[in-house]
Scaffold this motif. Structure first.
Motif, PDB file in Angstrom:
ATOM      1  N   GLN A 131      43.484  41.755  42.013  1.00 17.14           N
ATOM      2  CA  GLN A 131      42.042  41.918  42.010  1.00 17.14           C
ATOM      3  C   GLN A 131      41.580  42.318  43.404  1.00 17.14           C
ATOM      4  O   GLN A 131      42.131  41.837  44.391  1.00 17.14           O
ATOM      5  CB  GLN A 131      41.365  40.584  41.676  1.00 17.14           C
ATOM      6  N   ASP A 132      40.583  43.161  43.479  1.00 15.28           N
ATOM      7  CA  ASP A 132      39.983  43.496  44.757  1.00 15.28           C
ATOM      8  C   ASP A 132      38.908  42.458  45.035  1.00 15.28           C
ATOM      9  O   ASP A 132      37.848  42.460  44.403  1.00 15.28           O
ATOM     10  CB  ASP A 132      39.376  44.903  44.711  1.00 15.28           C
ATOM     11  N   LEU A 133      39.203  41.560  45.948  1.00 13.25           N
ATOM     12  CA  LEU A 133      38.265  40.477  46.258  1.00 13.25           C
ATOM     13  C   LEU A 133      37.405  40.773  47.477  1.00 13.25           C
ATOM     14  O   LEU A 133      36.673  39.917  47.932  1.00 13.25           O
ATOM     15  CB  LEU A 133      39.038  39.168  46.458  1.00 13.25           C
ATOM     16  N   GLY A 134      37.546  41.990  47.989  1.00 16.82           N
ATOM     17  CA  GLY A 134      36.742  42.377  49.138  1.00 16.82           C
ATOM     18  C   GLY A 134      37.420  42.028  50.454  1.00 16.82           C
ATOM     19  O   GLY A 134      38.350  41.217  50.498  1.00 16.82           O
ATOM     20  N   PRO A 135      36.929  42.648  51.524  1.00 18.63           N
ATOM     21  CA  PRO A 135      37.539  42.420  52.835  1.00 18.63           C
ATOM     22  C   PRO A 135      37.367  40.975  53.300  1.00 18.63           C
ATOM     23  O   PRO A 135      36.334  40.364  53.070  1.00 18.63           O
ATOM     24  CB  PRO A 135      36.807  43.400  53.753  1.00 18.63           C
ATOM     25  N   GLY A 136      38.405  40.467  53.905  1.00 17.84           N
ATOM     26  CA  GLY A 136      38.339  39.127  54.480  1.00 17.84           C
ATOM     27  C   GLY A 136      38.574  37.993  53.505  1.00 17.84           C
ATOM     28  O   GLY A 136      38.626  36.843  53.910  1.00 17.84           O
ATOM     29  N   SER A 137      38.714  38.281  52.233  1.00 14.96           N
ATOM     30  CA  SER A 137      38.927  37.211  51.267  1.00 14.96           C
ATOM     31  C   SER A 137      40.317  36.625  51.436  1.00 14.96           C
ATOM     32  O   SER A 137      41.303  37.337  51.579  1.00 14.96           O
ATOM     33  CB  SER A 137      38.776  37.734  49.843  1.00 14.96           C
ATOM     34  N   ALA A 138      40.393  35.296  51.398  1.00 17.15           N
ATOM     35  CA  ALA A 138      41.681  34.605  51.510  1.00 17.15           C
ATOM     36  C   ALA A 138      42.124  34.057  50.157  1.00 17.15           C
ATOM     37  O   ALA A 138      43.169  33.425  50.068  1.00 17.15           O
ATOM     38  CB  ALA A 138      41.573  33.473  52.530  1.00 17.15           C
ATOM     39  N   ALA A 139      41.339  34.296  49.125  1.00 21.06           N
ATOM     40  CA  ALA A 139      41.667  33.779  47.797  1.00 21.06           C
ATOM     41  C   ALA A 139      42.832  34.555  47.189  1.00 21.06           C
ATOM     42  O   ALA A 139      43.136  35.675  47.599  1.00 21.06           O
ATOM     43  CB  ALA A 139      40.439  33.883  46.879  1.00 21.06           C
ATOM     44  N   CYS A 140      43.451  33.956  46.211  1.00 19.07           N
ATOM     45  CA  CYS A 140      44.575  34.599  45.515  1.00 19.07           C
ATOM     46  C   CYS A 140      44.087  35.855  44.804  1.00 19.07           C
ATOM     47  O   CYS A 140      43.111  35.819  44.060  1.00 19.07           O
ATOM     48  CB  CYS A 140      45.179  33.628  44.502  1.00 19.07           C
ATOM     49  N   ARG A 141      44.778  36.966  45.022  1.00 22.57           N
ATOM     50  CA  ARG A 141      44.371  38.248  44.451  1.00 22.57           C
ATOM     51  C   ARG A 141      45.017  38.541  43.108  1.00 22.57           C
ATOM     52  O   ARG A 141      44.748  39.571  42.504  1.00 22.57           O
ATOM     53  CB  ARG A 141      44.721  39.372  45.418  1.00 22.57           C
ATOM     54  N   VAL A 142      45.901  37.681  42.630  1.00 28.10           N
ATOM     55  CA  VAL A 142      46.603  37.936  41.371  1.00 28.10           C
ATOM     56  C   VAL A 142      45.604  38.043  40.229  1.00 28.10           C
ATOM     57  O   VAL A 142      44.734  37.190  40.060  1.00 28.10           O
ATOM     58  CB  VAL A 142      47.638  36.824  41.076  1.00 28.10           C
ATOM     59  N   ASP A 143      45.713  39.113  39.458  1.00 27.62           N
ATOM     60  CA  ASP A 143      44.863  39.330  38.286  1.00 27.62           C
ATOM     61  C   ASP A 143      45.612  38.800  37.069  1.00 27.62           C
ATOM     62  O   ASP A 143      46.397  39.509  36.446  1.00 27.62           O
ATOM     63  CB  ASP A 143      44.563  40.820  38.128  1.00 27.62           C
ATOM     64  N   SER A 144      45.395  37.537  36.755  1.00 23.81           N
ATOM     65  CA  SER A 144      46.148  36.915  35.661  1.00 23.81           C
ATOM     66  C   SER A 144      45.851  37.591  34.330  1.00 23.81           C
ATOM     67  O   SER A 144      46.727  37.688  33.471  1.00 23.81           O
ATOM     68  CB  SER A 144      45.870  35.413  35.593  1.00 23.81           C
ATOM     69  N   GLY A 145      44.651  38.112  34.151  1.00 24.54           N
ATOM     70  CA  GLY A 145      44.319  38.805  32.907  1.00 24.54           C
ATOM     71  C   GLY A 145      45.162  40.048  32.705  1.00 24.54           C
ATOM     72  O   GLY A 145      45.631  40.340  31.602  1.00 24.54           O
ATOM     73  N   GLY A 146      45.390  40.806  33.782  1.00 26.94           N
ATOM     74  CA  GLY A 146      46.224  41.994  33.701  1.00 26.94           C
ATOM     75  C   GLY A 146      47.673  41.654  33.403  1.00 26.94           C
ATOM     76  O   GLY A 146      48.344  42.338  32.623  1.00 26.94           O
ATOM     77  N   ILE A 147      48.164  40.585  34.024  1.00 29.68           N
ATOM     78  CA  ILE A 147      49.547  40.171  33.785  1.00 29.68           C
ATOM     79  C   ILE A 147      49.711  39.676  32.359  1.00 29.68           C
ATOM     80  O   ILE A 147      50.700  39.986  31.690  1.00 29.68           O
ATOM     81  CB  ILE A 147      49.990  39.109  34.812  1.00 29.68           C
ATOM     82  N   VAL A 148      48.720  38.938  31.862  1.00 27.99           N
ATOM     83  CA  VAL A 148      48.769  38.462  30.469  1.00 27.99           C
ATOM     84  C   VAL A 148      48.769  39.653  29.509  1.00 27.99           C
ATOM     85  O   VAL A 148      49.531  39.690  28.534  1.00 27.99           O
ATOM     86  CB  VAL A 148      47.602  37.491  30.171  1.00 27.99           C
ATOM     87  N   ALA A 149      47.927  40.654  29.776  1.00 30.56           N
ATOM     88  CA  ALA A 149      47.889  41.846  28.919  1.00 30.56           C
ATOM     89  C   ALA A 149      49.235  42.565  28.933  1.00 30.56           C
ATOM     90  O   ALA A 149      49.719  43.019  27.883  1.00 30.56           O
ATOM     91  CB  ALA A 149      46.776  42.793  29.369  1.00 30.56           C
ATOM     92  N   ALA A 150      49.865  42.664  30.104  1.00 33.02           N
ATOM     93  CA  ALA A 150      51.186  43.290  30.203  1.00 33.02           C
ATOM     94  C   ALA A 150      52.210  42.498  29.399  1.00 33.02           C
ATOM     95  O   ALA A 150      53.019  43.069  28.651  1.00 33.02           O
ATOM     96  CB  ALA A 150      51.619  43.393  31.664  1.00 33.02           C
ATOM     97  N   CYS A 151      52.171  41.188  29.528  1.00 38.27           N
ATOM     98  CA  CYS A 151      53.108  40.333  28.797  1.00 38.27           C
ATOM     99  C   CYS A 151      52.922  40.473  27.290  1.00 38.27           C
ATOM    100  O   CYS A 151      53.902  40.587  26.542  1.00 38.27           O
ATOM    101  CB  CYS A 151      52.921  38.880  29.225  1.00 38.27           C
ATOM    102  N   GLU A 152      51.684  40.497  26.842  1.00 34.87           N
ATOM    103  CA  GLU A 152      51.414  40.653  25.402  1.00 34.87           C
ATOM    104  C   GLU A 152      51.938  41.992  24.897  1.00 34.87           C
ATOM    105  O   GLU A 152      52.506  42.076  23.807  1.00 34.87           O
ATOM    106  CB  GLU A 152      49.914  40.518  25.131  1.00 34.87           C
ATOM    107  N   ALA A 153      51.766  43.057  25.690  1.00 34.72           N
ATOM    108  CA  ALA A 153      52.259  44.381  25.293  1.00 34.72           C
ATOM    109  C   ALA A 153      53.787  44.377  25.200  1.00 34.72           C
ATOM    110  O   ALA A 153      54.357  44.925  24.246  1.00 34.72           O
ATOM    111  CB  ALA A 153      51.789  45.441  26.289  1.00 34.72           C
TER     112      ALA A 153
END
Length: 176
Positions: free
Chosen positions: A66-88
């Motif tokens: 995920q693009d969380l913007g400049p300076g963000s220290a939060a986790c950038r993993v897009d779990s929704g995208g990974i779940v969609a890939a796994c389902e496919a």
């Protein structure tokens, strides 16, 4: 000789391993039905930059950051995208395939999320899996997959030999 259902490519940076997985799949005959996803990586000054998974079956792209913007220290993993890939991938396994290629076992898979269900579906179906394992999650991998895997060097010839052994085993099982 022990046949291991899972081939784990290790011993090179992620960009090299993902490129090797992509080259291996590209070299397979069209008659081989492959399911899975490979990470699209760009190498910026020697560092991998993750952003998406690409289906080996139909070239669909799944965002994994995920693009969380400049300076963000939060986790950038897009779990929704990974779940969609796994389902496919799970749908492709259910539709029928000969080989499953999964980019890697990493942090989210170690937490039994991400592509973990695709790994499990492949194992349950008795399908060979080609993958990589992030070294810092080797312990979680060991708990999940031992003794079904073998470590392969990042060498196309070695990976091709592992695959030929898988094909020979499947052919022998079909006759028996």
């Amino acid at each position: 000789m022990t046949l291991h259902q899972i081939g784990v490519v290790q011993g090179a940076p992620s960009t090299v391993v993902q490129s090797l997985l992509r080259a291996f799949v590209a070299d397979l005959p069209q008659s081989v039905r492959v399911a899975g996803v490979i990470e699209d990586l760009t190498d910026t000054a020697g560092e991998a930059s993750v952003g998406q998974l690409r289906s080996v079956r139909d070239n669909s792209v799944f965002s994994i950051v995920q693009d969380l913007g400049p300076g963000s220290a939060a986790c950038r993993v897009d779990s929704g995208g990974i779940v969609a890939a796994c389902e496919a991938v799970c749908r492709d396994i259910e539709a029928g395939c000969d080989l499953v290629v999964l980019s890697k076992w990493g942090k989210v898979e170690a937490d039994r999320s991400g592509l973990a269900a695709a790994f499990a579906a492949s194992i349950e179906a008795g399908l060979p899996i080609l993958t990589s394992v992030a070294p810092r999650f080797a312990s979680a991998w060991e708990q999940f997959a031992a003794p079904m895997y073998v470590i392969l060097p990042p060498d196309l010839g070695t990976v091709a030999t592992w695959w030929r052994d898988q094909e020979a085993h499947a052919a022998a099982a079909a006759i028996a």
